[in-house]
Design a protein around this motif. Structure first.
Motif, PDB file in Angstrom:
ATOM      1  N   GLU A 194      73.661  21.755 -28.691  1.00  0.00           N
ATOM      2  CA  GLU A 194      74.527  22.931 -28.806  1.00  0.00           C
ATOM      3  C   GLU A 194      75.295  23.090 -27.506  1.00  0.00           C
ATOM      4  O   GLU A 194      74.706  23.040 -26.426  1.00  0.00           O
ATOM      5  CB  GLU A 194      73.708  24.185 -29.084  1.00  0.00           C
ATOM      6  N   ALA A 195      76.605  23.273 -27.593  1.00  0.00           N
ATOM      7  CA  ALA A 195      77.435  23.505 -26.416  1.00  0.00           C
ATOM      8  C   ALA A 195      77.788  24.988 -26.343  1.00  0.00           C
ATOM      9  O   ALA A 195      78.492  25.508 -27.205  1.00  0.00           O
ATOM     10  CB  ALA A 195      78.707  22.674 -26.483  1.00  0.00           C
ATOM     11  N   VAL A 253      85.558  19.132 -26.224  1.00  0.00           N
ATOM     12  CA  VAL A 253      84.129  19.391 -26.424  1.00  0.00           C
ATOM     13  C   VAL A 253      83.763  19.250 -27.897  1.00  0.00           C
ATOM     14  O   VAL A 253      82.724  18.685 -28.245  1.00  0.00           O
ATOM     15  CB  VAL A 253      83.753  20.777 -25.886  1.00  0.00           C
ATOM     16  N   MET A 254      84.617  19.756 -28.769  1.00  0.00           N
ATOM     17  CA  MET A 254      84.332  19.677 -30.205  1.00  0.00           C
ATOM     18  C   MET A 254      84.210  18.234 -30.681  1.00  0.00           C
ATOM     19  O   MET A 254      83.502  17.956 -31.650  1.00  0.00           O
ATOM     20  CB  MET A 254      85.431  20.389 -30.988  1.00  0.00           C
ATOM     21  N   SER A 255      84.880  17.314 -30.014  1.00  0.00           N
ATOM     22  CA  SER A 255      84.886  15.908 -30.438  1.00  0.00           C
ATOM     23  C   SER A 255      83.781  15.078 -29.784  1.00  0.00           C
ATOM     24  O   SER A 255      83.742  13.855 -29.965  1.00  0.00           O
ATOM     25  CB  SER A 255      86.246  15.278 -30.098  1.00  0.00           C
ATOM     26  N   SER A 256      82.878  15.731 -29.064  1.00  0.00           N
ATOM     27  CA  SER A 256      81.898  14.996 -28.256  1.00  0.00           C
ATOM     28  C   SER A 256      80.610  14.653 -28.989  1.00  0.00           C
ATOM     29  O   SER A 256      79.791  13.905 -28.464  1.00  0.00           O
ATOM     30  CB  SER A 256      81.560  15.797 -26.999  1.00  0.00           C
ATOM     31  N   GLY A 257      80.396  15.222 -30.185  1.00  0.00           N
ATOM     32  CA  GLY A 257      79.185  14.907 -30.936  1.00  0.00           C
ATOM     33  C   GLY A 257      78.169  16.025 -30.990  1.00  0.00           C
ATOM     34  O   GLY A 257      76.968  15.770 -31.161  1.00  0.00           O
ATOM     35  N   ASP A 259      81.310  14.328 -21.530  1.00  0.00           N
ATOM     36  CA  ASP A 259      80.576  13.164 -21.035  1.00  0.00           C
ATOM     37  C   ASP A 259      79.071  13.420 -21.049  1.00  0.00           C
ATOM     38  O   ASP A 259      78.277  12.520 -21.382  1.00  0.00           O
ATOM     39  CB  ASP A 259      81.017  12.827 -19.609  1.00  0.00           C
ATOM     40  N   CYS A 260      78.671  14.627 -20.690  1.00  0.00           N
ATOM     41  CA  CYS A 260      77.243  14.972 -20.703  1.00  0.00           C
ATOM     42  C   CYS A 260      76.688  14.957 -22.119  1.00  0.00           C
ATOM     43  O   CYS A 260      75.579  14.457 -22.363  1.00  0.00           O
ATOM     44  CB  CYS A 260      77.036  16.352 -20.068  1.00  0.00           C
ATOM     45  N   VAL A 261      77.450  15.503 -23.062  1.00  0.00           N
ATOM     46  CA  VAL A 261      77.006  15.498 -24.460  1.00  0.00           C
ATOM     47  C   VAL A 261      76.811  14.071 -24.948  1.00  0.00           C
ATOM     48  O   VAL A 261      75.775  13.726 -25.546  1.00  0.00           O
ATOM     49  CB  VAL A 261      78.014  16.235 -25.364  1.00  0.00           C
ATOM     50  N   ARG A 262      77.794  13.227 -24.706  1.00  0.00           N
ATOM     51  CA  ARG A 262      77.711  11.838 -25.193  1.00  0.00           C
ATOM     52  C   ARG A 262      76.553  11.083 -24.551  1.00  0.00           C
ATOM     53  O   ARG A 262      75.857  10.295 -25.220  1.00  0.00           O
ATOM     54  CB  ARG A 262      79.037  11.123 -24.949  1.00  0.00           C
ATOM     55  N   ALA A 263      76.316  11.327 -23.264  1.00  0.00           N
ATOM     56  CA  ALA A 263      75.205  10.654 -22.588  1.00  0.00           C
ATOM     57  C   ALA A 263      73.872  11.085 -23.181  1.00  0.00           C
ATOM     58  O   ALA A 263      72.959  10.263 -23.368  1.00  0.00           O
ATOM     59  CB  ALA A 263      75.245  10.960 -21.090  1.00  0.00           C
ATOM     60  N   ILE A 264      73.746  12.371 -23.482  1.00  0.00           N
ATOM     61  CA  ILE A 264      72.515  12.879 -24.085  1.00  0.00           C
ATOM     62  C   ILE A 264      72.307  12.279 -25.471  1.00  0.00           C
ATOM     63  O   ILE A 264      71.205  11.844 -25.820  1.00  0.00           O
ATOM     64  CB  ILE A 264      72.547  14.419 -24.146  1.00  0.00           C
ATOM     65  N   ARG A 265      73.367  12.231 -26.273  1.00  0.00           N
ATOM     66  CA  ARG A 265      73.233  11.699 -27.623  1.00  0.00           C
ATOM     67  C   ARG A 265      72.908  10.209 -27.605  1.00  0.00           C
ATOM     68  O   ARG A 265      72.126   9.719 -28.432  1.00  0.00           O
ATOM     69  CB  ARG A 265      74.536  11.933 -28.410  1.00  0.00           C
ATOM     70  N   ASP A 266      73.488   9.472 -26.658  1.00  0.00           N
ATOM     71  CA  ASP A 266      73.222   8.031 -26.575  1.00  0.00           C
ATOM     72  C   ASP A 266      71.760   7.764 -26.229  1.00  0.00           C
ATOM     73  O   ASP A 266      71.133   6.846 -26.789  1.00  0.00           O
ATOM     74  CB  ASP A 266      74.124   7.387 -25.518  1.00  0.00           C
ATOM     75  N   HIS A 302      84.076  16.547 -18.410  1.00  0.00           N
ATOM     76  CA  HIS A 302      82.736  16.330 -17.856  1.00  0.00           C
ATOM     77  C   HIS A 302      81.682  16.829 -18.844  1.00  0.00           C
ATOM     78  O   HIS A 302      80.647  16.179 -19.044  1.00  0.00           O
ATOM     79  CB  HIS A 302      82.618  17.076 -16.525  1.00  0.00           C
ATOM     80  N   TYR A 303      81.957  17.978 -19.443  1.00  0.00           N
ATOM     81  CA  TYR A 303      81.057  18.552 -20.458  1.00  0.00           C
ATOM     82  C   TYR A 303      80.841  17.542 -21.592  1.00  0.00           C
ATOM     83  O   TYR A 303      79.703  17.262 -22.007  1.00  0.00           O
ATOM     84  CB  TYR A 303      81.714  19.825 -21.009  1.00  0.00           C
TER      85      TYR A 303
END
Length: 332
Positions: free
Chosen positions: A171-172, A187-191, A156-163, A153-154
């Motif tokens: 920063e996570a 998480v490390m692979s999320s961008g 997914d949130c990162v990717r949505a923000i970056r998109d 879920h974490y």
């Protein structure tokens, strides 16, 4: 005292959340020992300047109008004015109830029983866009009730923000995912640009300060796993220590060595402040000169930057961490 549906909730009291599960307000139940006093009155250097500034007012207005949730307001962070004026904010993911009960933290404690907001990734991305953030810190409660600790879920949130916000750095600031290194890799692979996980305190004080499910070696393993993946993704690894809990200088130095050994390159040091009478008392108000000395010690050990000061928090002025000037606080 806060309230739920207009009903006052006393710190340390049990209540039922809107999702239907029970939680403890501010995370720690009232105890007979809760009356233990801090070491003394707060010194002058812990006084906070009044929050002001045009950008702060704009962000605050946007947050309130759109009913957005930020850690900055909910934790009553003393640095909210500086960060919001700089276009930086911290958003908490996966709800406001943690499955752990660390004795320094005022987040509510309970068992969400797998509850997640499926719309949170899209809402987080929209929040960042509405607030016009240049740098966002995503943090979360511990979610031991989820198989992966919430790592998917974490991410997914990162990717949505970056998109939705390609120009915003992310920063996570993560929990330990119960030591699940696969979750760390997710998480490390999320961008992200920065992976942060806080060691919190020195080795000796871990059992007193943190929940039994957390631990010194477990946190170091999380950071080491993130570091092992960082070079290929140019992700910076970061951690934080609270001071004033009774730690000794040589223990702080040992923690610095252990963090460097785990591949941590950015470190923040700040004063522990007791959130409620049910939490651990302050055992020392660390002088600003000592923070300056710790900063120099950390730099000598090879950290890229050590942001150190009484009011520093783990995400304090995060966007300025690589300026090399203690994010404007002075080098001591």
């Amino acid at each position: 005292m806060s309230s739920f549906k207009g009903i006052p909730i006393e710190s340390g009291a049990k209540y039922t959340t809107a999702a239907g599960f029970t939680a403890i307000r501010n995370g720690v139940r009232q105890r007979a020992s809760s009356s233990a006093a801090d070491i003394g009155r707060k010194p002058d250097w812990l006084r906070v300047r009044l929050t002001s500034g045009g950008r702060f007012a704009d962000v605050q207005r946007t947050v309130h109008e759109h009913r957005l949730a930020t850690v900055c307001e909910e934790s009553m962070c003393p640095n909210i004015g500086e960060c919001w004026n700089a276009g930086t904010a911290t958003i908490m993911l996966m709800g406001h109830v943690c499955t752990r009960a660390c004795r320094f933290c005022a987040v509510d404690t309970g068992n969400p029983r797998g509850w997640l907001d499926a719309e949170e990734p899209a809402n987080a991305a929209r929040s960042v866009e509405i607030m016009g953030l240049k740098y966002v810190v995503l943090t979360s409660v511990d979610r031991d009730d989820l198989p992966d600790g919430g790592a998917g879920h974490y991410a997914d949130c990162v990717r949505a923000i970056r998109d939705r916000n390609p120009g915003t750095a992310v920063e996570a600031l993560t929990p330990d995912f119960a030591g699940d290194l696969t979750a760390v890799a997710t998480v490390m692979s999320s961008g992200i640009e920065v992976f942060a996980h806080n060691l919190e305190t020195v080795r000796r004080l871990q059992p007193e300060v943190r929940d039994p499910r957390a631990g010194y070696e477990q946190s170091l393993s999380v950071l080491a796993q993130a570091s092992s993946m960082a070079s290929a993704r140019t992700v910076l690894i970061k951690s934080s220590l609270m001071l004033g809990l009774g730690e000794r200088p040589e223990e702080v130095a040992e923690a610095m060595d252990d963090l460097r050994g785990a591949g941590v390159r950015l470190l923040t040091l700040g004063q522990y402040l007791r959130p409620t009478a049910n939490h651990l008392p302050v055992r020392e108000f660390v002088h600003p000169d000592q923070f300056s000395a710790y900063r120099q010690l950390g730099l000598s050990k090879g950290f890229l930057e050590v942001v150190a000061g009484p009011l520093v928090r783990s995400s304090y002025r995060a966007e300025r961490a690589l300026e090399g000037n203690n994010v404007g606080l002075g080098t001591g």
